[in-house]
Design a protein around this motif. Structure first.
Motif, mmCIF file in Angstrom:
data_model
loop_
_atom_site.group_PDB
_atom_site.id
_atom_site.type_symbol
_atom_site.label_atom_id
_atom_site.label_comp_id
_atom_site.label_asym_id
_atom_site.label_seq_id
_atom_site.Cartn_x
_atom_site.Cartn_y
_atom_site.Cartn_z
ATOM 1 N N ASP A 70 0.950 -1.160 0.039
ATOM 2 C CA ASP A 70 0.036 -0.050 0.037
ATOM 3 C C ASP A 70 0.921 1.117 -0.010
ATOM 4 O O ASP A 70 0.905 1.892 1.029
ATOM 5 C CB ASP A 70 -1.062 0.032 1.281
ATOM 6 N N MET A 71 1.524 1.333 -1.022
ATOM 7 C CA MET A 71 2.883 2.352 -1.228
ATOM 8 C C MET A 71 2.542 3.766 -1.458
ATOM 9 O O MET A 71 1.512 4.079 -1.931
ATOM 10 C CB MET A 71 3.729 2.020 -2.135
ATOM 11 N N LYS A 72 3.198 4.626 -0.760
ATOM 12 C CA LYS A 72 2.971 6.122 -0.945
ATOM 13 C C LYS A 72 4.541 6.579 -0.926
ATOM 14 O O LYS A 72 5.368 6.004 -0.091
ATOM 15 C CB LYS A 72 2.400 6.670 -0.078
ATOM 16 N N GLU A 75 6.609 9.480 1.259
ATOM 17 C CA GLU A 75 6.563 10.570 2.327
ATOM 18 C C GLU A 75 7.926 11.300 2.617
ATOM 19 O O GLU A 75 8.921 10.604 2.131
ATOM 20 C CB GLU A 75 5.970 9.961 3.582
ATOM 21 N N TYR A 112 13.354 11.851 1.174
ATOM 22 C CA TYR A 112 11.969 11.164 0.767
ATOM 23 C C TYR A 112 12.210 9.712 0.922
ATOM 24 O O TYR A 112 13.301 9.119 0.691
ATOM 25 C CB TYR A 112 11.599 11.431 -0.607
ATOM 26 N N VAL A 156 9.988 5.552 0.532
ATOM 27 C CA VAL A 156 8.810 4.862 -0.044
ATOM 28 C C VAL A 156 8.235 4.115 1.182
ATOM 29 O O VAL A 156 8.950 3.176 1.459
ATOM 30 C CB VAL A 156 9.357 4.041 -1.236
ATOM 31 N N ARG A 157 7.111 4.501 1.476
ATOM 32 C CA ARG A 157 6.503 3.799 2.408
ATOM 33 C C ARG A 157 5.734 2.756 1.875
ATOM 34 O O ARG A 157 4.772 2.818 0.974
ATOM 35 C CB ARG A 157 5.343 4.860 3.216
ATOM 36 N N ASN A 198 3.872 0.167 3.517
ATOM 37 C CA ASN A 198 2.752 0.016 3.911
ATOM 38 C C ASN A 198 2.700 0.612 5.392
ATOM 39 O O ASN A 198 3.893 1.278 5.766
ATOM 40 C CB ASN A 198 2.113 -1.611 4.152
ATOM 41 N N LYS A 255 9.019 0.630 5.565
ATOM 42 C CA LYS A 255 9.380 1.583 4.576
ATOM 43 C C LYS A 255 10.529 1.111 3.817
ATOM 44 O O LYS A 255 11.297 0.234 4.493
ATOM 45 C CB LYS A 255 9.484 3.044 5.170
ATOM 46 N N ARG A 266 11.736 13.832 -4.355
ATOM 47 C CA ARG A 266 10.454 13.204 -4.161
ATOM 48 C C ARG A 266 10.223 12.270 -5.804
ATOM 49 O O ARG A 266 9.663 11.138 -5.589
ATOM 50 C CB ARG A 266 9.124 14.073 -4.335
ATOM 51 N N GLU A 282 9.644 8.373 -6.129
ATOM 52 C CA GLU A 282 8.538 7.953 -7.020
ATOM 53 C C GLU A 282 9.031 6.706 -7.995
ATOM 54 O O GLU A 282 8.254 5.908 -8.157
ATOM 55 C CB GLU A 282 7.758 9.148 -7.393
ATOM 56 N N MET A 295 9.546 3.792 -6.246
ATOM 57 C CA MET A 295 8.046 3.017 -5.822
ATOM 58 C C MET A 295 7.358 2.463 -7.296
ATOM 59 O O MET A 295 7.187 1.195 -7.101
ATOM 60 C CB MET A 295 7.154 4.224 -5.472
#
Length: 74
Positions: free
Chosen positions: A23-25, A27, A33, A35-36, A38, A42, A50, A54, A57
């Motif tokens: 469930d990536m985002k 942050e 920065y 990549v989370r 879930n 991380k 960013r 990205e 990700m």
């Protein structure tokens, strides 16, 4: 495929990609920065922009998709 991650206590862990609920985002963490993956994990690497995070990700998402496709074709 094994991933090097950090848990909620910032401990280094290695997990099999197929065992992770993604469930990536991206942050922001202390002017960098990450990549989370879930709520629990991380990605271990941090990035200066960013866009770099990205890109990583998307690489992870594509790798997971490719593994799933190979398993379907097997």
């Amino acid at each position: 495929m094994l991933l090097t991650l950090r848990d909620e206590k910032n401990n280094l862990v290695v997990k099999d990609m197929l065992d992770i609920n993604f469930d990536m985002k991206v942050e922001n963490v202390k002017d960098k920065y990450c990549v989370r993956i879930n709520r629990r994990y991380k990605f271990a690497e941090e990035y200066f922009s960013r866009e770099e995070a990205e890109e990583q990700m998307l690489i992870l998402a594509n790798a997971r998709n490719n593994i799933e496709q190979e398993l379907r074709d097997f």
